[in-house]
Design a protein around this motif. Structure first.
Motif, PDB file in Angstrom:
ATOM      1  N   VAL A 135       0.849  -1.184   0.000  1.00 51.71           N
ATOM      2  CA  VAL A 135       0.000   0.000   0.000  1.00 51.71           C
ATOM      3  C   VAL A 135       0.886   1.237   0.000  1.00 51.71           C
ATOM      4  N   LEU A 136       0.762   2.040  -1.052  1.00 56.75           N
ATOM      5  CA  LEU A 136       1.464   3.318  -1.110  1.00 56.75           C
ATOM      6  C   LEU A 136       0.414   4.394  -0.854  1.00 56.75           C
ATOM      7  N   GLN A 137       0.310   4.801   0.390  1.00 58.34           N
ATOM      8  CA  GLN A 137      -0.741   5.729   0.783  1.00 58.34           C
ATOM      9  C   GLN A 137      -0.479   7.120   0.233  1.00 58.34           C
ATOM     10  N   LYS A 138      -1.549   7.811  -0.150  1.00 63.66           N
ATOM     11  CA  LYS A 138      -1.442   9.166  -0.689  1.00 63.66           C
ATOM     12  C   LYS A 138      -0.671  10.051   0.292  1.00 63.66           C
ATOM     13  N   ASP A 139       0.024  11.017  -0.242  1.00 63.06           N
ATOM     14  CA  ASP A 139       0.830  11.972   0.530  1.00 63.06           C
ATOM     15  C   ASP A 139       2.069  11.336   1.146  1.00 63.06           C
ATOM     16  N   THR A 140       2.550  10.248   0.538  1.00 64.29           N
ATOM     17  CA  THR A 140       3.831   9.666   0.944  1.00 64.29           C
ATOM     18  C   THR A 140       4.786   9.753  -0.242  1.00 64.29           C
ATOM     19  N   ALA A 141       6.062   9.650   0.037  1.00 60.90           N
ATOM     20  CA  ALA A 141       7.067   9.705  -1.037  1.00 60.90           C
ATOM     21  C   ALA A 141       6.869   8.569  -2.029  1.00 60.90           C
ATOM     22  N   GLU A 142       6.518   7.369  -1.536  1.00 62.69           N
ATOM     23  CA  GLU A 142       6.322   6.207  -2.419  1.00 62.69           C
ATOM     24  C   GLU A 142       5.164   6.437  -3.389  1.00 62.69           C
ATOM     25  N   TYR A 143       4.086   7.026  -2.876  1.00 64.93           N
ATOM     26  CA  TYR A 143       2.928   7.352  -3.720  1.00 64.93           C
ATOM     27  C   TYR A 143       3.350   8.347  -4.809  1.00 64.93           C
ATOM     28  N   GLU A 144       4.043   9.388  -4.401  1.00 66.41           N
ATOM     29  CA  GLU A 144       4.476  10.425  -5.342  1.00 66.41           C
ATOM     30  C   GLU A 144       5.396   9.860  -6.421  1.00 66.41           C
ATOM     31  N   GLU A 145       6.196   8.842  -6.080  1.00 63.23           N
ATOM     32  CA  GLU A 145       7.092   8.218  -7.059  1.00 63.23           C
ATOM     33  C   GLU A 145       6.330   7.417  -8.114  1.00 63.23           C
ATOM     34  N   GLN A 146       5.127   6.947  -7.792  1.00 65.57           N
ATOM     35  CA  GLN A 146       4.376   6.076  -8.698  1.00 65.57           C
ATOM     36  C   GLN A 146       3.156   6.726  -9.359  1.00 65.57           C
ATOM     37  N   ILE A 147       2.704   7.874  -8.871  1.00 65.17           N
ATOM     38  CA  ILE A 147       1.452   8.450  -9.369  1.00 65.17           C
ATOM     39  C   ILE A 147       1.531   8.835 -10.842  1.00 65.17           C
ATOM     40  N   HIS A 148       2.733   9.033 -11.375  1.00 67.14           N
ATOM     41  CA  HIS A 148       2.856   9.399 -12.788  1.00 67.14           C
ATOM     42  C   HIS A 148       2.312   8.322 -13.732  1.00 67.14           C
ATOM     43  N   HIS A 149       2.123   7.104 -13.236  1.00 67.66           N
ATOM     44  CA  HIS A 149       1.559   6.030 -14.062  1.00 67.66           C
ATOM     45  C   HIS A 149       0.050   6.197 -14.288  1.00 67.66           C
ATOM     46  N   PHE A 150      -0.582   7.059 -13.515  1.00 64.54           N
ATOM     47  CA  PHE A 150      -2.039   7.143 -13.488  1.00 64.54           C
ATOM     48  C   PHE A 150      -2.525   8.559 -13.750  1.00 64.54           C
ATOM     49  N   GLU A 151      -3.790   8.634 -14.177  1.00 64.26           N
ATOM     50  CA  GLU A 151      -4.497   9.905 -14.113  1.00 64.26           C
ATOM     51  C   GLU A 151      -4.928  10.030 -12.660  1.00 64.26           C
ATOM     52  N   GLU A 152      -4.580  11.110 -12.011  1.00 58.90           N
ATOM     53  CA  GLU A 152      -4.919  11.241 -10.596  1.00 58.90           C
ATOM     54  C   GLU A 152      -6.325  11.801 -10.444  1.00 58.90           C
ATOM     55  N   PHE A 153      -7.121  11.136  -9.640  1.00 57.97           N
ATOM     56  CA  PHE A 153      -8.498  11.533  -9.388  1.00 57.97           C
ATOM     57  C   PHE A 153      -8.618  12.124  -7.989  1.00 57.97           C
ATOM     58  N   VAL A 154      -9.490  13.120  -7.825  1.00 61.02           N
ATOM     59  CA  VAL A 154      -9.868  13.542  -6.477  1.00 61.02           C
ATOM     60  C   VAL A 154     -10.484  12.307  -5.841  1.00 61.02           C
ATOM     61  N   GLY A 155     -10.097  11.988  -4.642  1.00 57.80           N
ATOM     62  CA  GLY A 155     -10.615  10.788  -3.991  1.00 57.80           C
ATOM     63  C   GLY A 155      -9.655   9.618  -4.026  1.00 57.80           C
ATOM     64  N   ALA A 156      -8.547   9.752  -4.758  1.00 62.13           N
ATOM     65  CA  ALA A 156      -7.534   8.687  -4.706  1.00 62.13           C
ATOM     66  C   ALA A 156      -6.976   8.640  -3.294  1.00 62.13           C
ATOM     67  N   ARG A 157      -6.784   7.425  -2.769  1.00 59.19           N
ATOM     68  CA  ARG A 157      -6.265   7.319  -1.404  1.00 59.19           C
ATOM     69  C   ARG A 157      -4.982   6.507  -1.313  1.00 59.19           C
ATOM     70  N   ALA A 158      -4.686   5.719  -2.341  1.00 56.79           N
ATOM     71  CA  ALA A 158      -3.477   4.891  -2.311  1.00 56.79           C
ATOM     72  C   ALA A 158      -3.220   4.324  -3.702  1.00 56.79           C
ATOM     73  N   ILE A 159      -2.025   3.839  -3.884  1.00 56.19           N
ATOM     74  CA  ILE A 159      -1.691   3.012  -5.030  1.00 56.19           C
ATOM     75  C   ILE A 159      -1.372   1.640  -4.457  1.00 56.19           C
ATOM     76  N   ILE A 160      -1.991   0.622  -5.009  1.00 54.08           N
ATOM     77  CA  ILE A 160      -1.714  -0.747  -4.599  1.00 54.08           C
ATOM     78  C   ILE A 160      -0.767  -1.339  -5.636  1.00 54.08           C
ATOM     79  N   VAL A 161       0.418  -1.721  -5.203  1.00 55.73           N
ATOM     80  CA  VAL A 161       1.422  -2.330  -6.078  1.00 55.73           C
ATOM     81  C   VAL A 161       1.492  -3.812  -5.728  1.00 55.73           C
ATOM     82  N   VAL A 162       1.455  -4.657  -6.742  1.00 53.03           N
ATOM     83  CA  VAL A 162       1.499  -6.108  -6.528  1.00 53.03           C
ATOM     84  C   VAL A 162       2.731  -6.684  -7.207  1.00 53.03           C
TER      85      VAL A 162
END
Length: 180
Positions: free
Chosen positions: A97-124
């Motif tokens: 779980v890469l929770q929003k407002d963390t460095a890990e989230y910020e490193e991966q968000i470029h893969h996605f269109e960011e939506f209001v309401g996003a809370r995490a990126i799940i990496v498997v």
């Protein structure tokens, strides 16, 4: 006949990129805990590598997937063809779980269109990739994504969504830790 694949090859990638919906299943370690299976949609799924996938996790009424992954990392993502030839693909693995407002989230968000309401990126990190026939999955015609969650999130705004998450996404139905 089902088949196990060593990695996500071009054929699998091409098929996955055409799918409009996927399902995520997780479970707590407790034998009497609740198994969770959640449908996901929108343009939120990405292949990150030959054995890695991710999706943008949007705010919901529960936080089961996040809580289960924090406890034990076990996850399976399933996609099935509702149009065209029958096909099912499953990605079993260990989720983070890469929770929003963390460095890990910020490193991966470029893969996605960011939506209001996003809370995490799940990496498997995928351990097993398998397909099966899907012969009994019905055919459906895709009419478009629903916009209800996006409208709800925009109406609430970032602060309102954060308040909602604080009230509703702190723990799972089984009492496991959800969002920080």
């Amino acid at each position: 006949m089902s088949k196990v694949h060593p990695e996500i090859d071009t054929k699998i990638r091409d098929w996955v990129e055409k799918q409009k919906m996927f399902f995520v299943a997780t479970a707590p370690l407790s034998g009497d805990g609740l198994v969770n299976c959640s449908p996901k949609g929108m343009d939120s799924f990405r292949i990150l590598g030959p054995r890695a996938v991710a999706y943008l996790d949007l705010t919901g009424s529960g936080v089961e997937t996040i809580a289960h992954l924090k406890e034990n990392q076990r996850i399976v993502i399933m996609m099935c063809a509702f149009e065209g030839p029958p096909q099912i693909i499953r990605f079993h693995g260990k989720g983070r779980v890469l929770q929003k407002d963390t460095a890990e989230y910020e490193e991966q968000i470029h893969h996605f269109e960011e939506f209001v309401g996003a809370r995490a990126i799940i990496v498997v990190d995928v351990d097993r990739i398998s397909d099966s026939c899907g012969y009994s999955v019905p055919n459906y015609d895709y009419k478009g994504d629903r916009d209800v969650l996006l409208k709800w999130s925009r109406t609430k705004g970032e602060d309102g969504v954060s308040e909602y998450q604080a009230e509703n996404n702190r723990q799972s139905l089984d009492g496991l830790k959800g969002l920080d």
